[in-house]
Design a protein around this motif. Structure first.
Motif, PDB file in Angstrom:
ATOM      1  N   GLY A 170       0.572  23.566  23.492  1.00 46.34           N
ATOM      2  CA  GLY A 170       1.611  24.676  23.526  1.00 46.34           C
ATOM      3  C   GLY A 170       1.308  25.608  24.620  1.00 46.34           C
ATOM      4  O   GLY A 170       0.478  25.389  25.303  1.00 46.34           O
ATOM      5  N   TYR A 171       2.120  26.613  24.652  1.00 47.45           N
ATOM      6  CA  TYR A 171       1.906  27.744  25.686  1.00 47.45           C
ATOM      7  C   TYR A 171       0.956  28.704  25.237  1.00 47.45           C
ATOM      8  O   TYR A 171       0.951  29.031  24.105  1.00 47.45           O
ATOM      9  N   LEU A 172       0.208  29.028  26.302  1.00 50.38           N
ATOM     10  CA  LEU A 172      -0.824  30.235  25.839  1.00 50.38           C
ATOM     11  C   LEU A 172      -0.846  31.159  27.247  1.00 50.38           C
ATOM     12  O   LEU A 172      -0.481  30.448  28.221  1.00 50.38           O
ATOM     13  N   MET A 173      -1.124  32.142  26.969  1.00 48.85           N
ATOM     14  CA  MET A 173      -1.144  33.072  28.278  1.00 48.85           C
ATOM     15  C   MET A 173      -2.929  32.981  28.624  1.00 48.85           C
ATOM     16  O   MET A 173      -3.741  33.366  27.745  1.00 48.85           O
ATOM     17  N   LYS A 174      -2.952  33.090  29.814  1.00 46.16           N
ATOM     18  CA  LYS A 174      -4.307  33.010  30.500  1.00 46.16           C
ATOM     19  C   LYS A 174      -4.711  34.027  31.452  1.00 46.16           C
ATOM     20  O   LYS A 174      -3.776  34.251  32.516  1.00 46.16           O
ATOM     21  N   PHE A 229      -1.955  38.152  33.160  1.00 56.42           N
ATOM     22  CA  PHE A 229      -1.876  36.798  32.029  1.00 56.42           C
ATOM     23  C   PHE A 229      -0.691  36.286  32.783  1.00 56.42           C
ATOM     24  O   PHE A 229       0.401  36.776  33.432  1.00 56.42           O
ATOM     25  N   ARG A 230      -0.779  34.912  32.515  1.00 60.55           N
ATOM     26  CA  ARG A 230       0.080  34.063  33.002  1.00 60.55           C
ATOM     27  C   ARG A 230       0.326  32.858  31.991  1.00 60.55           C
ATOM     28  O   ARG A 230      -0.788  32.292  31.509  1.00 60.55           O
ATOM     29  N   TYR A 231       1.488  32.509  31.795  1.00 61.55           N
ATOM     30  CA  TYR A 231       1.642  31.341  30.794  1.00 61.55           C
ATOM     31  C   TYR A 231       1.469  30.019  31.557  1.00 61.55           C
ATOM     32  O   TYR A 231       1.701  29.717  32.624  1.00 61.55           O
ATOM     33  N   PHE A 232       0.541  29.224  30.745  1.00 66.30           N
ATOM     34  CA  PHE A 232       0.230  27.794  31.061  1.00 66.30           C
ATOM     35  C   PHE A 232       0.531  26.854  29.884  1.00 66.30           C
ATOM     36  O   PHE A 232       0.720  27.286  28.502  1.00 66.30           O
ATOM     37  N   TRP A 233       0.745  25.589  29.914  1.00 68.32           N
ATOM     38  CA  TRP A 233       0.597  24.626  29.002  1.00 68.32           C
ATOM     39  C   TRP A 233      -0.483  24.036  28.544  1.00 68.32           C
ATOM     40  O   TRP A 233      -1.012  23.327  29.429  1.00 68.32           O
ATOM     41  N   PHE A 234      -1.135  24.234  27.362  1.00 67.99           N
ATOM     42  CA  PHE A 234      -2.370  23.802  27.135  1.00 67.99           C
ATOM     43  C   PHE A 234      -2.363  22.605  26.105  1.00 67.99           C
ATOM     44  O   PHE A 234      -1.484  22.456  25.248  1.00 67.99           O
ATOM     45  N   ASP A 263       3.416  23.604  33.253  1.00 67.89           N
ATOM     46  CA  ASP A 263       4.463  23.652  32.604  1.00 67.89           C
ATOM     47  C   ASP A 263       4.094  22.177  31.768  1.00 67.89           C
ATOM     48  O   ASP A 263       3.540  21.357  31.976  1.00 67.89           O
ATOM     49  N   SER A 264       4.981  21.942  30.667  1.00 67.32           N
ATOM     50  CA  SER A 264       4.875  20.655  29.792  1.00 67.32           C
ATOM     51  C   SER A 264       5.428  19.548  30.697  1.00 67.32           C
ATOM     52  O   SER A 264       4.870  18.446  30.101  1.00 67.32           O
ATOM     53  N   GLN A 265       6.220  19.846  31.910  1.00 66.14           N
ATOM     54  CA  GLN A 265       6.475  18.334  32.367  1.00 66.14           C
ATOM     55  C   GLN A 265       5.495  18.088  33.480  1.00 66.14           C
ATOM     56  O   GLN A 265       5.555  16.948  33.850  1.00 66.14           O
ATOM     57  N   HIS A 266       4.366  18.819  33.925  1.00 68.81           N
ATOM     58  CA  HIS A 266       3.646  18.446  34.978  1.00 68.81           C
ATOM     59  C   HIS A 266       2.615  17.529  34.320  1.00 68.81           C
ATOM     60  O   HIS A 266       2.121  17.532  33.231  1.00 68.81           O
ATOM     61  N   LYS A 267       2.240  16.534  35.105  1.00 71.48           N
ATOM     62  CA  LYS A 267       1.328  15.608  34.835  1.00 71.48           C
ATOM     63  C   LYS A 267      -0.056  15.974  35.366  1.00 71.48           C
ATOM     64  O   LYS A 267      -1.104  15.543  34.798  1.00 71.48           O
ATOM     65  N   GLU A 268      -0.183  16.794  36.453  1.00 76.13           N
ATOM     66  CA  GLU A 268      -1.419  17.107  37.139  1.00 76.13           C
ATOM     67  C   GLU A 268      -1.865  18.248  36.721  1.00 76.13           C
ATOM     68  O   GLU A 268      -1.277  19.291  36.586  1.00 76.13           O
ATOM     69  N   PRO A 269      -3.069  18.374  36.319  1.00 73.81           N
ATOM     70  CA  PRO A 269      -3.433  19.606  35.423  1.00 73.81           C
ATOM     71  C   PRO A 269      -3.805  20.926  36.285  1.00 73.81           C
ATOM     72  O   PRO A 269      -4.520  20.207  37.468  1.00 73.81           O
TER      73      PRO A 269
END
Length: 539
Positions: A223-227, A235-240, A252-258
């Motif tokens: 899910g999304y968390l602020m880091k 703080f910035r939103y990332f898909w964890f 975001d949730s569509q990216h394959k590269e972490p």
């Protein structure tokens, strides 16, 4: 490494099952060489398949023999120090090799709904949760999934699609099926719980992807968390994505590269952040490599869920088996323990029942003996009283001695007669019990004969019902033909009115030969009505 082969045994069995001949339960070494060579190439072991020629003197191998060869010659090259990521990549690659061998069997379906990739994902989930059992009837092995595991998968799948899960309906289905093999497992999900074609295929694919990530990829939470940034304190939103031993985040949730990977081990911990003593949605993650990573959830509830999931990921960070596989083993152990307890309880109940029956039989015997002894005691008391009377009479008069002796002899004779009478009554009772037993056996035989006749009658009734349906279909077809003929007649009459009289008369004579009259129409239905009436009488 034994646990890697144990994880792959179910998928290897499916490949072996796809290669074996019908009802042979063995596979030729020439076919196994290709499978072994692909596995060896994936593990950087070249030429490992050549050892099959010298392994045993037969040209075929059973599944047990092939697994033993893989354990000794192929998987023995791995050690306990092999990294977890290497083991997971090998497991994924070998599962894919086994799927390429058996995919034709499982993808060939009458009405496919799932995509091929979704079927492969369900195949890996099934192999993870299934159990291998020995079939004692033909000395082979079967890979089946327990109904509890299938219910867990089906309920999660149905809930992901936004449908209602009915546990009672599945319990009835599981009771009828028993243990699920992969084709049955796939057919149940595809035909019963996929919305019957009303659900968007993209939703089906997404639901199966979620289950695949949960069970195969060991995704504990996502899910999304602020880091909070390291250089800029914003703080910035990332898909964890949280897995045992690592926390990966993406743009975001569509990216394959972490965008980054945070490794977790037993020295890591996560604490809730407090804002002046008040609960906050932020929490702090600390690892040996990263100190004080500040993260923020959407709300207080989400923060608690992430803290609990991170704690689980830290606890299982050193395990090589996998979190979901460990849970499956635990559930399997609980089922085996429960099954063993039920078996032990059943044996205890059987022993208690047998002991109770034996005690009842012994009690009845003792009661009968007690009654006989009481009767004998009573008889002896009567004899004693008579003897006392006789003794008193003997004292009174010696001349009555002969009479007393005669009375004693008569009493003894009566006792013998009574004993003989009792023995005769006992024999009659035994004969009566034998006759009752024969009557009961005859009744059971007649009842079985009646049940067989009832089954024959039901089969005949089904046949008659099928004939009735065929006749009804023929009758509907005939009526449809008559209706079309009437419509055609009306159209022709309309055309006749519009043409010239002379030509109209010629066309009438031509068309009337093909159109049945109103007197001839009922004859079309006589055959079907008679057969339908006969069939209804039989029914």
């Amino acid at each position: 490494m034994t646990h890697l082969l144990k994880n792959l045994t179910n998928s290897i069995w499916h490949a072996f099952h796809a290669l074996q001949a019908e009802d042979a339960f063995v596979v030729a070494k020439s076919k196994l060489k290709v499978l072994t060579a692909n596995i060896g190439t994936l593990m950087d072991l070249y030429g490992i398949e050549k050892g099959l020629e010298h392994y045993r003197s037969t040209q075929t191998l059973t599944f047990e023999q092939y697994i033993y060869y893989l354990q000794k010659e192929v998987f023995s090259s791995l050690t306990e120090t092999t990294p977890i990521q290497t083991c997971r990549s090998l497991e994924e690659g070998i599962d894919e090799i086994c799927w390429l061998v058996c995919r034709k069997i499982y993808l060939n379906r009458t009405h496919p709904i799932f995509q091929d990739r979704s079927v492969y994902q369900l195949f890996r989930i099934f192999c993870l949760l299934a159990e291998m059992e020995a079939d004692v009837t033909d000395s082979s092995y079967l890979v089946t999934a327990n109904s509890d595991e299938v219910a867990r998968i089906a309920s999660q799948f149905v809930t992901s699609l936004g449908l209602n899960w009915d546990p009672l309906d599945f319990s009835a289905l599981a009771a009828a099926i028993g243990n699920f093999r992969f084709p049955t497992f796939l057919a149940v999900l595809e035909s019963k719980y996929s919305g019957c074609g009303t659900v968007d295929p993209a939703a089906l694919t997404e639901a199966i992807d979620d289950m695949y990530q949960t069970y195969v990829e060991d995704v504990l939470k996502k899910g999304y968390l602020m880091k909070k940034g390291f250089l800029l304190p914003t703080f910035r939103y990332f898909w964890f994505v949280l897995r045992p031993g690592e926390l990966t985040y993406y743009k975001d949730s569509q990216h394959k590269e972490p965008s980054g990977i945070i490794p977790l081990d037993l020295n890591s911990w996560a604490d809730a952040a407090c804002n002046g003593g008040k609960p906050d949605r932020r929490f702090i993650l600390s690892t040996p490599e990263h100190r004080g990573i500040e993260l923020g959830a959407e709300d207080h509830r989400g923060r608690l869920q992430w803290l609990s999931a991170i704690q689980i990921a830290i606890q299982h960070s050193t395990e090589k088996i996998g979190y979901q596989r460990t849970l499956a083993y635990q559930r399997r152990s609980c089922r085996q323990a429960t099954r063993q307890e039920k078996d032990e309880t059943r044996l205890e109940l059987q022993h208690e029942r047998q002991a109770r029956i034996a005690a009842e039989i012994q009690a009845r015997k003792l009661e009968a003996i007690s009654k006989e002894e009481n009767a004998k005691v009573q008889e002896l008391e009567d004899v004693k009283k008579k003897l006392e009377i006789l003794l008193q009479e003997e004292k009174q008069a010696l001349r009555d001695e002969e009479i007393v002796r005669g009375l004693q002899a008569r009493v003894l004779r009566e006792e013998w007669e009574r004993r003989e009478e009792l023995e005769r009554l006992q024999k009659e009772q035994q004969d009566l019990l034998e006759s009752e037993k024969m009557k009961r056996l005859e009744f059971e035989r007649q009842q079985e004969e009646n049940e067989r006749q009832l089954q024959d009658a039901e089969i005949r009734l089904q046949q008659l019902q099928a004939e009735k349906e065929n006749l009804d279909a023929e009758l509907r077809t005939a009526r449809e033909k008559v209706r079309r003929a009437e419509e055609a007649q009306i159209l022709l009459e309309a055309e006749i009115v519009t043409v010239r009289p002379t030509k109209g008369r010629e066309r009438i004579r031509r068309t009337q030969s093909f159109i049945p009259t109103t007197k001839e129409k009922p004859l079309l239905f006589e055959k079907f009505e008679e057969r339908s009436l006969t069939l209804r009488k039989h029914c």
